[in-house]
Enzyme design. Structure first.
Site, PDB file in Angstrom:
ATOM      1  N   LYS A   1      -2.803  -1.072   6.586  1.00 25.45           N
ATOM      2  CA  LYS A   1      -3.781  -2.119   6.288  1.00 25.45           C
ATOM      3  C   LYS A   1      -4.292  -2.684   7.607  1.00 25.45           C
ATOM      4  O   LYS A   1      -3.587  -2.654   8.626  1.00 25.45           O
ATOM      5  CB  LYS A   1      -3.136  -3.250   5.473  1.00 25.45           C
TER       6      LYS A   1
ATOM      7  N   SER B   1     -10.656   6.744  -2.968  1.00 28.85           N
ATOM      8  CA  SER B   1     -10.699   6.986  -1.530  1.00 28.85           C
ATOM      9  C   SER B   1     -10.038   8.314  -1.195  1.00 28.85           C
ATOM     10  O   SER B   1     -10.507   9.063  -0.324  1.00 28.85           O
ATOM     11  CB  SER B   1     -10.000   5.845  -0.773  1.00 28.85           C
TER      12      SER B   1
ATOM     13  N   LYS C   1       1.820   1.648  -3.628  1.00 25.40           N
ATOM     14  CA  LYS C   1       0.626   1.949  -4.420  1.00 25.40           C
ATOM     15  C   LYS C   1       0.204   3.402  -4.226  1.00 25.40           C
ATOM     16  O   LYS C   1      -0.073   4.137  -5.186  1.00 25.40           O
ATOM     17  CB  LYS C   1      -0.516   1.010  -4.005  1.00 25.40           C
TER      18      LYS C   1
ATOM     19  N   ASP D   1     -12.250  -3.548   2.053  1.00 27.23           N
ATOM     20  CA  ASP D   1     -11.421  -4.519   1.335  1.00 27.23           C
ATOM     21  C   ASP D   1     -12.273  -5.787   1.227  1.00 27.23           C
ATOM     22  O   ASP D   1     -13.516  -5.706   1.227  1.00 27.23           O
ATOM     23  CB  ASP D   1     -10.092  -4.761   2.072  1.00 27.23           C
TER      24      ASP D   1
ATOM     25  N   GLN E   1       0.817  -1.204   0.000  1.00 24.96           N
ATOM     26  CA  GLN E   1       0.000   0.000   0.000  1.00 24.96           C
ATOM     27  C   GLN E   1       0.857   1.263   0.000  1.00 24.96           C
ATOM     28  O   GLN E   1       0.492   2.266  -0.616  1.00 24.96           O
ATOM     29  CB  GLN E   1      -0.924   0.010   1.220  1.00 24.96           C
TER      30      GLN E   1
END
Length: 444
Positions: free
Chosen positions: A126, A376, A114, A166, A111
């Site tokens: 996460k 998001s 990303k 998720d 993440q």
């Protein structure tokens, strides 16, 4: 193996044992950036590698809740806050029996890269729990979400950590989580994304990851003088990402040949129609049924898409390590043109190596499936400015962000036999961005 790679292996074995998924994700990144790291003395002087591998913190807690029979149940919950040099921690919450600390560390690490690729001010994190929502009533799911938030709310905030959904955490679960956060804190603020547009959510968030995969795929094909139209597309999974990727592919003129679940694959020999897609979405997302029960296409029990049909494009959208070496060999042998990852790390190490060696078009998950976290980020902007944007505006912005991500993936690499190495390019760009920020912060 370089000294850096050897040092990484030793560090992982000593500091993060029994974390296979995390080790795999780290190796994939540091294999790509080893040469750049070696040439830049400042990276070693600031010990960027070791600092990048150690999460800022891992919060683990017990989640106690009561089922419909009055029986007290116990689950384990986590939040991995990995790195916030680029912004508040950002990453989803996953409810699934497969959730453990290794999986969440790998997802949190991915993440960070990303989110760096999106260009938006977001760090990486996460979270999740080993709770299995299958077979649970809506009331049981609500009580579990409230119990999870009872512990999590202490560690999150709009400028601290902003979780999202998720696997098995969609708008309904986000609503339960957010409602309890508001009750506990007496604050309405943008602390969760993936909310309903009716109370602060963004239009297009549900579609974003699936649509984003296809936008990235289109840019990748266009950069190599190819088109998505009329291509046969193999998609794994039948959740939100897979079905919205299928929807966008159909609208772009491609032929969606497969979707799948844990029981098998449904094959559409001449391509899925929009009407068939609607029926599958109703079955999977609204009735929570199996594709085995669908009344369209042909059912192939206990087969994955890679062995059930042939296609030029593969979109693995189910879960990590779903494509092994044998499956990749078959895909390549069936004239694979491109593979884009809708899931996080869906290729095993062997499959990844085979795909890289074949020098085919490859959209890594940290780039190709960044559409969800991108929207998001847009939801956070809407919350902060007390605005609500239209679906058309959000979709246009998503398309632009995915084009920018594509261009960042080729910024630091050259073509090899006519093909851009997107995985290496994504890792190099994101690593450099994170490393520069970490050095600018000093010792943090």
């Amino acid at each position: 193996m370089t000294k850096l790679q050897d040092d990484i292996e030793n560090y992982l074995s000593h500091s993060h044992p029994h974390s296979d998924e995390y080790h795999q994700a780290v190796r994939e990144v540091f294999d790509d950036i080893a040469e750049v790291y070696r040439k830049e003395p400042a990276y070693r002087r600031w010990n960027i590698a070791e600092r990048m591998l150690e999460p800022d913190r891992i919060v683990r807690f017990r989640v106690c809740w009561e089922d419909d029979n009055g029986q007290v149940q116990v689950n384990r919950g986590w939040r991995v806050q990995f790195n916030n040099v680029l912004g508040a921690y950002k990453g989803g919450i996953r409810f699934d029996p497969s959730v453990n600390e290794s999986v969440l560390k790998f997802l949190g690490f991915e993440q960070c890269f990303k989110n760096a690729l999106t260009g938006l001010p977001m760090g990486g994190g996460k979270g999740g729990a080993d709770f299995d929502p299958k077979g649970r009533s809506e009331r049981e799911i609500m009580r579990f979400c409230q119990a999870y938030m009872q512990e999590l709310h202490r560690h999150i905030g709009p400028n601290v950590d902003v979780p999202a959904g998720d696997i098995n955490v969609g708008p309904r679960e986000i609503g339960f989580l957010y409602g309890h956060y508001v009750k506990l804190t007496n604050r309405w603020e943008g602390v969760l994304t993936g909310k309903s547009p009716g109370f602060g959510g963004s239009c297009g968030r549900t579609e974003a990851t699936g649509y984003g995969v296809v936008y990235f795929l289109k840019n990748m094909l266009q950069a190599h003088d190819q088109s998505l139209e009329s291509q046969r597309v193999l998609i794994s999974g039948a959740g939100t990402v897979a079905l919205y990727a299928a929807e966008k592919c159909i609208r772009e003129g491609a032929k969606v040949i497969t979707v799948s679940d844990s029981r098998g694959t449904r094959v559409f020999r001449n391509g899925m129609s929009e009407k068939e897609l609607v029926s599958l979405r109703t079955l999977k997302l609204e009735q929570h049924g199996s594709l085995e029960d669908a009344d369209c296409g042909t059912w192939h029990s206990n087969k994955t898409p890679w062995f059930a049909a042939k296609g030029a494009i593969a979109l693995p959208c189910a879960t990590q390590n779903e494509v092994d070496g044998k499956a990749m060999k078959r895909l390549i042998g069936n004239d694979l043109l491109a593979l884009c990852e809708g899931a996080n790390m869906p290729l095993t190490q062997e499959a990844h190596d085979k795909l890289i060696d074949a020098n085919l078009l490859y959209g890594p998950g940290k780039a190709a499936n960044a559409g969800g976290v991108a929207v998001s980020g847009l939801e956070r902007s809407q919350n902060a400015s007390l605005q609500s944007w239209s679906m058309d505006k959000v979709d246009t912005m998503l398309s632009g962000i995915m084009e920018d991500i594509h261009n960042r993936c080729i910024e630091h690499v050259k073509r090899k036999d006519g093909i851009y190495p997107y995985s290496k390019g994504a890792n190099l760009y994101a690593f450099k961005k994170l490393a520069e920020a970490m050095m600018a912060y000093g010792v943090k």
